[in-house]
Scaffold this motif. Sequence first.
Motif, short mmCIF file in Angstrom:
data_model
loop_
_atom_site.label_atom_id
_atom_site.label_comp_id
_atom_site.label_asym_id
_atom_site.label_seq_id
_atom_site.Cartn_x
_atom_site.Cartn_y
_atom_site.Cartn_z
N ILE A 145 1.26 -1.27 -0.07
CA ILE A 145 -0.36 -0.19 -0.23
C ILE A 145 0.61 0.91 0.28
O ILE A 145 1.74 1.31 0.75
CB ILE A 145 -0.74 0.09 0.92
N ILE A 146 0.49 2.63 -1.32
CA ILE A 146 1.37 3.58 -0.88
C ILE A 146 0.86 4.64 -0.48
O ILE A 146 -0.08 5.21 -1.44
CB ILE A 146 1.55 3.26 -2.22
N GLN A 177 2.71 -7.16 -5.49
CA GLN A 177 1.38 -6.59 -6.43
C GLN A 177 1.11 -4.75 -5.61
O GLN A 177 1.72 -5.27 -4.46
CB GLN A 177 0.30 -7.18 -6.13
N ILE A 178 0.56 -4.32 -6.47
CA ILE A 178 0.04 -3.13 -6.14
C ILE A 178 -1.30 -3.38 -5.07
O ILE A 178 -1.82 -2.75 -5.93
CB ILE A 178 0.56 -1.35 -6.52
N GLU A 179 -1.33 -3.33 -3.70
CA GLU A 179 -2.45 -3.44 -3.08
C GLU A 179 -3.08 -2.65 -3.45
O GLU A 179 -4.30 -2.02 -3.97
CB GLU A 179 -1.98 -3.88 -1.70
N PHE A 204 -3.54 6.94 -11.56
CA PHE A 204 -3.11 5.19 -11.22
C PHE A 204 -4.68 4.29 -11.53
O PHE A 204 -4.80 3.14 -10.70
CB PHE A 204 -2.44 5.59 -9.89
N GLY A 205 -5.14 5.09 -11.97
CA GLY A 205 -6.48 4.34 -11.65
C GLY A 205 -7.45 3.61 -11.23
O GLY A 205 -7.23 3.90 -9.81
N PRO A 206 -7.27 2.42 -11.32
CA PRO A 206 -8.32 1.60 -10.66
C PRO A 206 -7.57 1.19 -9.63
O PRO A 206 -7.62 0.78 -8.26
CB PRO A 206 -8.09 0.44 -11.37
N LEU A 207 -6.27 1.82 -9.30
CA LEU A 207 -4.62 0.74 -8.72
C LEU A 207 -4.86 1.79 -7.29
O LEU A 207 -4.50 1.85 -6.37
CB LEU A 207 -3.71 0.90 -8.30
N ASN A 253 -9.59 -8.59 -1.45
CA ASN A 253 -9.13 -9.81 -1.63
C ASN A 253 -9.86 -10.30 -1.52
O ASN A 253 -8.96 -12.39 -2.30
CB ASN A 253 -7.99 -10.31 -0.18
N LYS A 254 -11.14 -11.22 -1.18
CA LYS A 254 -12.66 -11.95 -1.08
C LYS A 254 -12.50 -12.07 -3.01
O LYS A 254 -12.52 -13.10 -3.55
CB LYS A 254 -13.46 -11.23 -0.64
N GLU A 255 -12.85 -11.02 -3.15
CA GLU A 255 -13.04 -10.63 -5.14
C GLU A 255 -11.73 -11.02 -5.90
O GLU A 255 -12.04 -12.51 -6.28
CB GLU A 255 -13.28 -9.48 -5.57
N GLN A 256 -11.18 -11.59 -5.48
CA GLN A 256 -9.60 -11.91 -6.18
C GLN A 256 -9.31 -13.76 -6.12
O GLN A 256 -9.10 -14.26 -6.95
CB GLN A 256 -8.33 -11.06 -5.52
#
Length: 262
Positions: A145-146, A177-179, A204-207, A253-256
């Motif tokens: 997380i950034i 990955q970038i959370e 960074f859009g959806p990120l 995370n559930k969706e992933q």
Amino acid sequence: MAKIISIANQKGGVGKTTTAINLSAGLAAEGKRVLLIDADPQANASSGLGIEIRNLDNTIYECLVSGTDPNSAIVATAVKNLDVIPSHIDLVGAEIEMLQTENRETVLKRVLEKIRKPYDYIIIDCSPSLGLLTVNSLTASDSVIIPVQAEFFALEGIAKLLNTIKILKSQLNRRLQIEGFLVTMYSSQLRLSQQVYQEVKRHFGPLVFDTVIARNVRLSEAPSHGLSVLDYDPTSKGARNYRQLAREIIRKNKEQKQNTHE
């Protein structure tokens, strides 16, 4: 098996430790078993949860430098479901001491493998630099997380961090990955805050997390009482923001996981 998330930005004062403490407390409040690793020599995440660092025999420093069993460094906090491996000022010297260690970039990864099982999430509060401690944290992590503060020069230094992540991903940790990018110190009254959020979103859009962390006095006061904002003032804007962030991460995370199994 815990998901390991680093909170990293080599720029100081962006809400990194505040996020480490309160996201951990938020995830714990959602019933998740959480371990917070304080990998910053300033040890603010430890003291911010009321841990008396002076009275400890073992910290993350002993685990990294002396090979101490990490189970002996885990401290239970006053928050249900939340444990911490605290930091110590000695950690400042750890980078130099670790230089002679074989596979020095993966020391923390090997430490966390021993304690990963009982937890749902392990959150690492990184030091505000791109040195060996942060490299160890990112090598051990599944994601990062950034935090980006909603102020002028917000994106300064991000390119450097992203480049470090890219190098680490290709050489040391393929799964990193970038959370998400988390906009902190947001003020809905300030046009600048809104502009910064739009700028981060454009890059960074959806990120970028839907949740933003608003400027909040209670959030600043909580660490001096050794409490997360969720315990210090559960009805404050800061507490609501971090609960929302915790839920967003759990949902994501559930969706992933579901997409992986399909």
